[in-house]
Design an enzyme around this catalytic site. Structure first.
Site, short mmCIF file in Angstrom:
data_model
loop_
_atom_site.label_atom_id
_atom_site.label_comp_id
_atom_site.label_asym_id
_atom_site.label_seq_id
_atom_site.Cartn_x
_atom_site.Cartn_y
_atom_site.Cartn_z
N GLY A 46 49.35 42.23 59.38
CA GLY A 46 50.46 43.18 59.41
C GLY A 46 50.69 43.77 58.04
O GLY A 46 50.20 43.25 57.03
N LEU A 91 49.77 39.81 52.00
CA LEU A 91 48.90 40.67 51.19
C LEU A 91 49.53 41.00 49.85
O LEU A 91 48.83 41.33 48.90
CB LEU A 91 48.57 41.96 51.96
CG LEU A 91 47.77 41.76 53.26
CD1 LEU A 91 47.63 43.08 53.99
CD2 LEU A 91 46.41 41.14 52.98
N HIS A 136 60.09 41.99 55.48
CA HIS A 136 59.72 42.89 54.37
C HIS A 136 60.65 44.10 54.31
O HIS A 136 61.00 44.57 53.23
CB HIS A 136 58.28 43.39 54.51
CG HIS A 136 57.26 42.51 53.87
ND1 HIS A 136 57.22 42.25 52.52
CD2 HIS A 136 56.20 41.86 54.39
CE1 HIS A 136 56.19 41.46 52.24
NE2 HIS A 136 55.56 41.20 53.37
#
Length: 160
Positions: A46, A91, A136
């Site tokens: 994602g 990430l 996020h």
């Protein structure tokens, strides 16, 4: 489409709340395409817009299941059920993993690239990915909510 630079911790954009998308423009649609390409290039599950430096409420997810690529504008969790505790990485925080407690199943509603509302219910990895990416959008990283944080390479080296 283009691969975008993934913002890394401690960049302050990762700790800010993303803004609701009020108008879907060709630029928003291009951002969604770029985010998907960037996620696949980085071999992620994602990606949220703040991770490419854009404070908009947009996520892309591909949990490798029958849903394929899910690209959602203004996602909102409308239902949660059960609990799971499992490993997560990010990430934007390479080299760290953490054990994070999440709902086992979530139902999420949002808009597609054409502004039409749709709803997805997912369990397991898909539910975890939705919760991680929506966090996020609210400036929350998995390291903020993890029960335990560790470096995967060191954990495996310690077991050998």
């Amino acid at each position: 489409m283009a691969i975008r630079l993934i913002v890394k911790e401690p960049d302050e954009v990762l700790h800010k709340t993303a803004k609701e998308v009020t108008k879907i423009t060709p630029n928003v649609q291009k951002l969604m395409d770029d985010m998907a390409e960037t996620m696949y290039d980085a071999e992620g599950v994602g990606l949220a817009a703040p991770q490419v430096g854009i404070l908009k409420r947009i996520i892309v997810i591909d949990a490798g299941d029958e849903n394929g690529l899910i690209a959602m504008i203004n996602p909102e969790i409308v239902e949660r059920d059960g609990e799971q505790l499992g490993p997560e990485g990010c990430l934007s925080i390479p080299g760290l993993n953490g054990d994070v407690r999440r709902a086992m199943t979530v139902t999420v509603k949002g808009l597609n690239r054409d502004g039409e509302e749709f709803v997805v219910t997912g369990s397991g990895l898909l539910a975890r990915a939705f919760q991680h990416e929506i966090d996020h959008l609210n400036g929350v990283l998995f390291t903020d909510v993890a029960d335990k944080i560790y470096e995967p390479a060191r954990e495996s080296a310690a077991k050998e």
